[in-house]
Scaffold this active site. Structure first.
Site: not given
Ligand code: APR
Length: 322
Positions: A91, A129, A184
């Site tokens: 978010r 999420n 959640h």
């Molecule tokens: N396959 C693998 N990794 C992916 C893919 C995919 N198809 N699409 C996106 N990613 C990776 C991104 O490259 C990034 O490194 O997912 C990661 C997300 O990391 P952040 O942007 O740091 O987000 P984060 O804080 O880790 O949250 C991830 O958890 O709490 C929930 O709402 C939050 O949905 C979010 C998730």
């Protein structure tokens, strides 16, 4: 010490990388795998984590692998006992978790299909999420039995609740027991009737120690606990407490502990609720959810839980088309 088994974390952002390092530092797994679509990112993090082994004192091998959305590189997750799905956007300030629904549904659906192909026997822990809906989507897209797809939310919300009560009373968190059920999100159901405070060796109901309005203020803060962090960070969402929660679930599953934890699990009549993923207490072990455990709730708490179930059911139907 005997290390065994393999845990995989998909998505090596803030949440995924902290989950992976926590799992590695437990020093119980033979291997922890971390994957992401960002080229070289997971390999770099794995190299960094492995280099911390002599200092921290763990011998679990961390393997990083760049994957593609069409399954390239996914052979690295073969034979995983547990796979954690953290892929997806976090978010931004002012956003609700539900605002992530469309974009994260596309990401999570693809990840779930790849897990089904490459690690068909794994237990999957979903954290992306909006959590309840992404858990349902993962189960549908993977075709896994409901017991093998579990969401992480209740452990985190409960931990926040416990911390806020401990902070208010000036007591260690270990003296406080709290519980949240439900979704959640907006229909989270903090359960004051299950909350206790141990003081001077005596276990007392929270309601004997705080006034209803004090409890209510804390409950409101628990509901907005994630948003409070997002507003402070301004970019990204919480990951220290969330990754601690996800790692604890993975450990309970991998070690077949039988611990009862608040998680997002498939309901089959508990509390009069069926066929929806919802925050409930469940016993976790090697096969995933061994049993959903029901407790006595007040009339208000039960009504809140049922309202949460219907809210999640409606949104899940939007995203899955069912
Ligand atoms: N396959 C693998 N990794 C992916 C893919 C995919 N198809 N699409 C996106 N990613 C990776 C991104 O490259 C990034 O490194 O997912 C990661 C997300 O990391 P952040 O942007 O740091 O987000 P984060 O804080 O880790 O949250 C991830 O958890 O709490 C929930 O709402 C939050 O949905 C979010 C998730």
């Amino acid at each position: 010490m005997a290390r065994s088994g393999k845990a995989t974390v998909i998505g090596a952002g803030f949440y995924g990388s902290t989950t992976a390092v926590r799992l590695a530092e437990y020093d119980i797994f033979a291997e922890v795998v971390l994957t992401d679509i960002r080229d070289g990112w997971s390999e770099g993090l794995a190299l960094d984590m492995n280099s911390s082994r002599p200092i921290v004192g763990f011998e679990t091998t961390v393997v990083g692998k760049t994957t593609t959305t069409d399954g390239g590189g996914y052979e690295v997750i073969a034979d995983s006992d547990v796979v954690v799905v953290t892929a997806g956007l976090p978010r931004k300030p002012g956003m609700s978790r539900m605002d992530l629904l469309e974009v994260n549904a596309g990401i999570v659906r693809g990840v779930a299909e790849n897990i089904a192909t490459f690690a068909p026997d794994a237990v999957v822990v979903v954290v992306s999420n909006p959590l309840d809906e992404m858990t349902r989507l993962t189960q549908l897209a993977s075709g896994f039995p409901h017991s093998r797809v579990i969401g992480q939310a209740g452990m985190l919300d409960t931990a926040r609740f416990t911390f806020f009560v401990a902070e208010k009373l000036g007591l260690p968190t270990s003296a406080i027991t709290t519980l949240t059920l439900g979704s959640h999100g907006d229909t989270m159901v903090p359960v004051p009737s299950a909350c206790t405070v141990t003081d001077g060796g005596r276990v007392r109901p929270l309601a004997e120690i705080l006034t209803p309005s004090e409890i209510d203020r804390i409950v409101q803060r628990v509901r907005g606990g994630g948003a409070e962090v997002v507003a402070l960070l301004k970019t990204g969402s919480a990951y220290y407490a969330p990754s601690a929660a996800a790692a604890a679930m993975v450990k309970a599953i991998a070690t077949d502990s039988g611990d009862i934890m608040p998680v997002c699990a498939w309901t089959t009549g508990q509390y009069g609720i069926s066929d929806v993923y919802l925050g409930v207490e469940a016993r976790l072990g090697k096969s995933g959810v061994q049993e959903v455990v029901e407790r006595t709730l007040t009339a208000d708490e039960l009504a809140g839980l049922r309202a949460a179930a219907e809210a999640v059911r409606t949104k899940s139907a939007d995203v899955t088309g069912l």
